[in-house]
Enzyme design. Sequence first.
Site, PDB file in Angstrom:
ATOM      1  N   ALA A 255       0.766  -1.252   0.000  1.00  0.00           N
ATOM      2  CA  ALA A 255       0.000   0.000   0.000  1.00  0.00           C
ATOM      3  C   ALA A 255       0.796   1.301   0.000  1.00  0.00           C
ATOM      4  O   ALA A 255       0.262   2.328  -0.411  1.00  0.00           O
ATOM      5  CB  ALA A 255      -0.942   0.004   1.198  1.00  0.00           C
ATOM      6  N   ALA A 256       2.027   1.297   0.487  1.00  0.00           N
ATOM      7  CA  ALA A 256       2.738   2.580   0.620  1.00  0.00           C
ATOM      8  C   ALA A 256       3.120   3.146  -0.736  1.00  0.00           C
ATOM      9  O   ALA A 256       3.466   2.375  -1.640  1.00  0.00           O
ATOM     10  CB  ALA A 256       3.994   2.387   1.467  1.00  0.00           C
ATOM     11  N   PRO A 257       3.041   4.469  -0.904  1.00  0.00           N
ATOM     12  CA  PRO A 257       2.740   5.507   0.101  1.00  0.00           C
ATOM     13  C   PRO A 257       1.247   5.809   0.278  1.00  0.00           C
ATOM     14  O   PRO A 257       0.905   6.780   0.943  1.00  0.00           O
ATOM     15  CB  PRO A 257       3.464   6.730  -0.470  1.00  0.00           C
ATOM     16  CG  PRO A 257       3.410   6.530  -1.958  1.00  0.00           C
ATOM     17  CD  PRO A 257       3.489   5.050  -2.183  1.00  0.00           C
ATOM     18  N   GLY A 258       0.394   4.990  -0.305  1.00  0.00           N
ATOM     19  CA  GLY A 258      -1.029   5.167  -0.031  1.00  0.00           C
ATOM     20  C   GLY A 258      -1.821   5.854  -1.128  1.00  0.00           C
ATOM     21  O   GLY A 258      -2.959   6.277  -0.894  1.00  0.00           O
ATOM     22  N   GLY A 259      -1.242   5.953  -2.325  1.00  0.00           N
ATOM     23  CA  GLY A 259      -1.963   6.590  -3.433  1.00  0.00           C
ATOM     24  C   GLY A 259      -3.285   5.883  -3.721  1.00  0.00           C
ATOM     25  O   GLY A 259      -4.325   6.519  -3.880  1.00  0.00           O
ATOM     26  N   ASP A 324      -0.726  -4.205  -5.670  1.00  0.00           N
ATOM     27  CA  ASP A 324       0.134  -3.282  -6.439  1.00  0.00           C
ATOM     28  C   ASP A 324       1.563  -3.758  -6.176  1.00  0.00           C
ATOM     29  O   ASP A 324       2.284  -3.197  -5.343  1.00  0.00           O
ATOM     30  CB  ASP A 324      -0.090  -1.851  -5.932  1.00  0.00           C
ATOM     31  CG  ASP A 324       0.436  -0.812  -6.907  1.00  0.00           C
ATOM     32  OD1 ASP A 324       1.064  -1.198  -7.894  1.00  0.00           O
ATOM     33  OD2 ASP A 324       0.214   0.384  -6.653  1.00  0.00           O
ATOM     34  N   CYS A 377       3.799  -1.282 -12.317  1.00  0.00           N
ATOM     35  CA  CYS A 377       4.040  -0.022 -13.040  1.00  0.00           C
ATOM     36  C   CYS A 377       5.214  -0.213 -13.969  1.00  0.00           C
ATOM     37  O   CYS A 377       5.702   0.658 -14.581  1.00  0.00           O
ATOM     38  CB  CYS A 377       4.247   1.137 -12.077  1.00  0.00           C
ATOM     39  SG  CYS A 377       5.296   0.800 -10.690  1.00  0.00           S
TER      40      CYS A 377
END
Length: 377
Positions: A255-259, A324, A377
């Site tokens: 999850a980081a940075p939480g986008g 992600d 990504c």
Amino acid sequence: MSAAKSPPLADVLRYAAAAWQLFRGGRSIDRALTAALADRADLRPPVQDALYTAIRHLAASERFVERLAARAPAADVAALLSVALAQLQRGRHAGHTVVDQAVTAAQWSPSTRVASRFINAVLRNFLRQQATLVAEVQADETVRYNLPAWWIERLRAEYPREWMAIADSQLQQPPLMLRVNSRRTTANAYLVRLAEEAIGATLVGAQAVWMHQPRPVAEIPGFADGDVSVQDAGAQLAAPWLGIQPGMRVLDACAAPGGKTTHLAELGAGDLTALEVDSSRAIRIADNLRRCQLSARVIIGDAARLETWLPAGGHASFDRIVLDAPCTASGIVRRHPDIPWLRRPADVVQLTTVQRELLDALWPLLNVGGRLLHVVC
Ligand SMILES: C[S@@+](CC[C@H](N)C(=O)[O-])C[C@H]1O[C@@H](n2cnc3c(N)ncnc32)[C@H](O)[C@@H]1O
């Protein structure tokens, strides 16, 4: 009010060269800058700019040094040459100023000081022959696209028709893209607000606003209050695809940075768990949730090893899962030009193995009829 005084270029070159050496030793831009600027954090903006410029000219600068120097210079001398040559190629300062300031920067340590005449000669020779040298090295694909040869070979093999367009696009400056927080305002209302402040912007997605002139987040209207977050338009497609409904249990597994966590919360994910293996990065999830005035359960744990984040013998199930996953990041090179130079061919296989483990661990947690989105990504 007087404008802030720019630091001497010699200082910028010297610290950028120190960061460059750390980067060539395998550190990311962020880590290299933090370590190199431990005693001069105030220099971060100009040094960061110089380091990015050097990385965007990496292949060309190394080729120039090969042509202009009889033998390979020591690592610290090569670092100073790379950052100075990049400045000469960018042309923002007069050529003689860059040469003079690079020689001044060389006085900083004994090993670069003894090479200062050599540094002076290489840079002056470059200036004299710049047009010819630039034309010569452009024939080399690694220089043309500023990518390692192995990366180009893989890109060409994967995308025989599109590879040049992909590589070309990665040379462009990335746009500043914002996501408007639908809990706090609408995209149209935010555009009106920007127009009132004479800030040029265009709506390019449901909540995606392209700000024409990049600026620091502190100068983005409403950023501090969570009205907007910085997120690429492509990344903004992930959370809506999940079709969040009230009452759903949602897991954001890396999850980081939480986008995506904040986006999921904006879309109404009430029962939301944000999982992150890196505790220092997890702090940024909490910071972003706080800034956007949203909430989620933030847990530190390894998504591939359930025992690290589920209660002993516990079970969990989710209606929606976002994975992600850690990846080569080959799709975000224009924002992170260090990536091709930090990766090794073996990383591709290693990262797909990690992705497989994550998928194997998370898939059984998905409820029947649920959705799992695997993003890279
Ligand atoms: C691509 S980034 C995630 C970006 C984030 N989803 C967003 O939209 O802002 C991948 C993250 O996964 C984390 N990570 C890597 N391996 C992990 C694992 N096994 N379990 C949980 N998190 C992991 C990394 O530390 C990194 O923060």
